[in-house]
Write a protein that holds these residues in place. Structure first.
Motif, mmCIF file in Angstrom:
data_model
loop_
_atom_site.group_PDB
_atom_site.id
_atom_site.type_symbol
_atom_site.label_atom_id
_atom_site.label_comp_id
_atom_site.label_asym_id
_atom_site.label_seq_id
_atom_site.Cartn_x
_atom_site.Cartn_y
_atom_site.Cartn_z
ATOM 1 N N GLY A 75 11.276 70.225 26.369
ATOM 2 C CA GLY A 75 9.855 70.432 26.106
ATOM 3 C C GLY A 75 9.346 69.561 24.972
ATOM 4 N N LEU A 76 10.147 69.421 23.914
ATOM 5 C CA LEU A 76 9.768 68.546 22.804
ATOM 6 C C LEU A 76 9.693 67.088 23.260
ATOM 7 N N THR A 77 10.602 66.702 24.149
ATOM 8 C CA THR A 77 10.579 65.330 24.684
ATOM 9 C C THR A 77 9.298 65.091 25.472
ATOM 10 N N ALA A 78 8.903 66.092 26.274
ATOM 11 C CA ALA A 78 7.655 65.972 27.035
ATOM 12 C C ALA A 78 6.459 65.883 26.097
ATOM 13 N N LEU A 79 6.484 66.656 25.004
ATOM 14 C CA LEU A 79 5.398 66.606 24.019
ATOM 15 C C LEU A 79 5.356 65.240 23.336
ATOM 16 N N ALA A 80 6.534 64.715 22.985
ATOM 17 C CA ALA A 80 6.603 63.386 22.369
ATOM 18 C C ALA A 80 6.047 62.328 23.319
ATOM 19 N N ALA A 81 6.388 62.442 24.608
ATOM 20 C CA ALA A 81 5.895 61.483 25.598
ATOM 21 C C ALA A 81 4.373 61.532 25.701
ATOM 22 N N SER A 82 3.809 62.738 25.659
ATOM 23 C CA SER A 82 2.355 62.876 25.745
ATOM 24 C C SER A 82 1.669 62.268 24.520
ATOM 25 N N VAL A 83 2.230 62.542 23.340
ATOM 26 C CA VAL A 83 1.620 62.050 22.100
ATOM 27 C C VAL A 83 1.683 60.527 22.029
ATOM 28 N N ILE A 84 2.839 59.947 22.385
ATOM 29 C CA ILE A 84 2.956 58.490 22.289
ATOM 30 C C ILE A 84 2.106 57.817 23.365
ATOM 31 N N SER A 85 1.838 58.512 24.474
ATOM 32 C CA SER A 85 0.943 57.962 25.492
ATOM 33 C C SER A 85 -0.469 57.809 24.936
ATOM 34 N N VAL A 86 -0.926 58.814 24.195
ATOM 35 C CA VAL A 86 -2.238 58.733 23.547
ATOM 36 C C VAL A 86 -2.264 57.551 22.577
ATOM 37 N N ASN A 87 -1.203 57.420 21.778
ATOM 38 C CA ASN A 87 -1.127 56.348 20.791
ATOM 39 C C ASN A 87 -1.138 54.974 21.464
ATOM 40 N N TRP A 88 -0.281 54.786 22.463
ATOM 41 C CA TRP A 88 -0.204 53.500 23.167
ATOM 42 C C TRP A 88 -1.523 53.168 23.856
ATOM 43 N N GLY A 89 -2.060 54.155 24.587
ATOM 44 C CA GLY A 89 -3.277 53.897 25.357
ATOM 45 C C GLY A 89 -4.456 53.545 24.466
ATOM 46 N N LEU A 90 -4.632 54.281 23.371
ATOM 47 C CA LEU A 90 -5.750 54.004 22.474
ATOM 48 C C LEU A 90 -5.571 52.650 21.793
ATOM 49 N N TYR A 91 -4.335 52.317 21.436
ATOM 50 C CA TYR A 91 -4.108 51.035 20.770
ATOM 51 C C TYR A 91 -4.452 49.868 21.705
ATOM 52 N N ILE A 92 -4.021 49.960 22.955
ATOM 53 C CA ILE A 92 -4.338 48.910 23.930
ATOM 54 C C ILE A 92 -5.851 48.798 24.100
ATOM 55 N N TRP A 93 -6.515 49.955 24.234
ATOM 56 C CA TRP A 93 -7.980 49.959 24.386
ATOM 57 C C TRP A 93 -8.641 49.321 23.171
ATOM 58 N N ALA A 94 -8.192 49.680 21.971
ATOM 59 C CA ALA A 94 -8.807 49.161 20.748
ATOM 60 C C ALA A 94 -8.671 47.641 20.659
ATOM 61 N N VAL A 95 -7.488 47.125 20.952
ATOM 62 C CA VAL A 95 -7.269 45.671 20.878
ATOM 63 C C VAL A 95 -8.162 44.952 21.875
ATOM 64 N N ASN A 96 -8.230 45.470 23.098
ATOM 65 C CA ASN A 96 -9.010 44.799 24.141
ATOM 66 C C ASN A 96 -10.513 45.043 24.022
ATOM 67 N N HIS A 97 -10.931 45.844 23.041
ATOM 68 C CA HIS A 97 -12.362 46.055 22.792
ATOM 69 C C HIS A 97 -12.758 45.592 21.389
ATOM 70 N N GLY A 98 -11.997 44.645 20.848
ATOM 71 C CA GLY A 98 -12.372 44.023 19.583
ATOM 72 C C GLY A 98 -12.266 44.922 18.367
ATOM 73 N N GLN A 99 -11.299 45.851 18.376
ATOM 74 C CA GLN A 99 -11.133 46.780 17.253
ATOM 75 C C GLN A 99 -9.722 46.643 16.652
ATOM 76 N N VAL A 100 -9.236 45.418 16.516
ATOM 77 C CA VAL A 100 -7.881 45.194 16.005
ATOM 78 C C VAL A 100 -7.768 45.626 14.548
ATOM 79 N N VAL A 101 -8.797 45.313 13.746
ATOM 80 C CA VAL A 101 -8.766 45.662 12.321
ATOM 81 C C VAL A 101 -8.717 47.177 12.140
ATOM 82 N N GLU A 102 -9.552 47.905 12.873
ATOM 83 C CA GLU A 102 -9.545 49.363 12.749
ATOM 84 C C GLU A 102 -8.223 49.940 13.249
ATOM 85 N N ALA A 103 -7.648 49.333 14.293
ATOM 86 C CA ALA A 103 -6.345 49.790 14.785
ATOM 87 C C ALA A 103 -5.266 49.569 13.727
ATOM 88 N N SER A 104 -5.307 48.422 13.055
ATOM 89 C CA SER A 104 -4.306 48.152 12.011
ATOM 90 C C SER A 104 -4.418 49.168 10.880
#
Length: 314
Positions: A75-104
């Motif tokens: 269950g903790l592994t599934a929770l970790a997978a969900s949390v890192i999915s949010v992190n990865w997805g938002l980071y990709i979105w931020a970079v591709n929408h000109g928000q690299v500085v805010e992501a950093s």
């Protein structure tokens, strides 16, 4: 001599891991016109393929049976997978929408958020310098919120999601390759289902943008796995205090790319906010090095105290 060689090798692996993480904003724009969720789904699918090959080469499979026998750990592994999915997805979105500085900024303030979580959830006690650093970090967020005209939500979500991920990983206590394999295995079917749905809807870019684009989407697995392998190799060769200092390489590179390569705006109030964050991190680093020196000195002095002959009573 062997120890020095191992440490030098570990430093090279550490520079490689954090350097690649710092340069990854150059990669995500190459995947346009794919959307952030499609890129994330490909990253999950191809990451599992890469770590599967790695595990096959290392012949490390016993952990799977052990994981399946522990529902709480699964269950903790599934929770970790969900949390890192949010992190990865938002980071990709931020970079591709000109928000690299805010992501950093999210990865700059991540150590401060990690400390705050330690206090609030784990009951940890902070040293005075750590309290001051957290207060400065909070002031920085307020300054940046005023400058942006809104809270820096991209930075905050990235920082809190990655800090939460680190907390879960601490409780899981699994190896880097094994944990990535478990997390991507749990995400594989939803990710593959989403990619198949996109294909049925005629919205998939995997087979419609040319062979080069397909190869780049498949390369997301390598982009995910290679820095992690480098990090694992560094972690067993250099002290954690050294890794703690190296971790700032990634957001420094990302910030530099955002300003110098992507030409994102940096008005005075944003410089002020970032300067406060960097000041807080400098204070944290100074405090960590000072504490490590004191601990080392106490350990070195302990054998001398034990070895000293006891005086006879007068």
């Amino acid at each position: 001599m062997k120890a020095e060689t191992e440490q030098r090798t570990g430093l090279l692996y550490g520079f490689g891991a954090y350097g690649l993480w710092g340069l990854v904003p150059l990669f995500w724009p190459l995947l346009k016109p794919s959307g952030a969720i499609e890129i994330l789904a490909h990253r999950m699918v191809w990451s599992l393929a890469v770590v599967g090959v790695a595990l096959l080469a290392m012949r490390r499979w016993d952990w799977i049976r052990e994981l399946l026998r522990q529902p709480r750990k699964l269950g903790l592994t599934a929770l970790a997978a969900s949390v890192i999915s949010v992190n990865w997805g938002l980071y990709i979105w931020a970079v591709n929408h000109g928000q690299v500085v805010e992501a950093s900024l999210g990865y700059f303030i991540n150590p401060l958020v990690t400390i705050a979580i330690g206090v609030l959830l784990l009951g940890e006690r902070l040293r005075r310098a750590q309290w001051v650093a957290v207060a400065i970090g909070f002031a920085a967020v307020l300054v940046l919120a005023i400058g942006y005209g809104r809270p820096p939500w991209i930075s905050l979500v990235l920082a809190f999601s990655f800090a939460t991920y680190g907390l879960i990983k601490k409780k899981l206590n699994m190896g880097g390759v094994e944990s990535l394999a478990a997390e991507t295995a749990l995400l594989f079917l939803p990710a593959l289902g989403y990619l198949l749905w996109l294909a049925v809807q005629g919205r998939s870019t995997f087979a419609t943008e040319g062979l080069g684009h397909s190869a780049l989407l498949a390369a997301t697995g390598l982009v995910t796995a290679i820095p992690l392998v480098f990090f694992g190799a560094a972690a067993i060769r250099v002290p954690l205090s050294t890794l703690g200092l190296l971790q700032y390489m990634a957001p420094v590179f990302q910030f530099g790319l955002g300003v110098l390569y992507f030409h994102e705006a940096m008005p005075p109030e944003r410089w002020a906010g970032f300067s406060l964050v960097w000041g807080a991190l400098a204070l944290l680093t100074w405090d960590a090095l000072r504490t490590a020196r004191r601990s080392r000195a106490m350990l070195e002095a302990a054998p001398a105290v034990v070895a000293a002959p006891a005086r006879e009573p007068a």
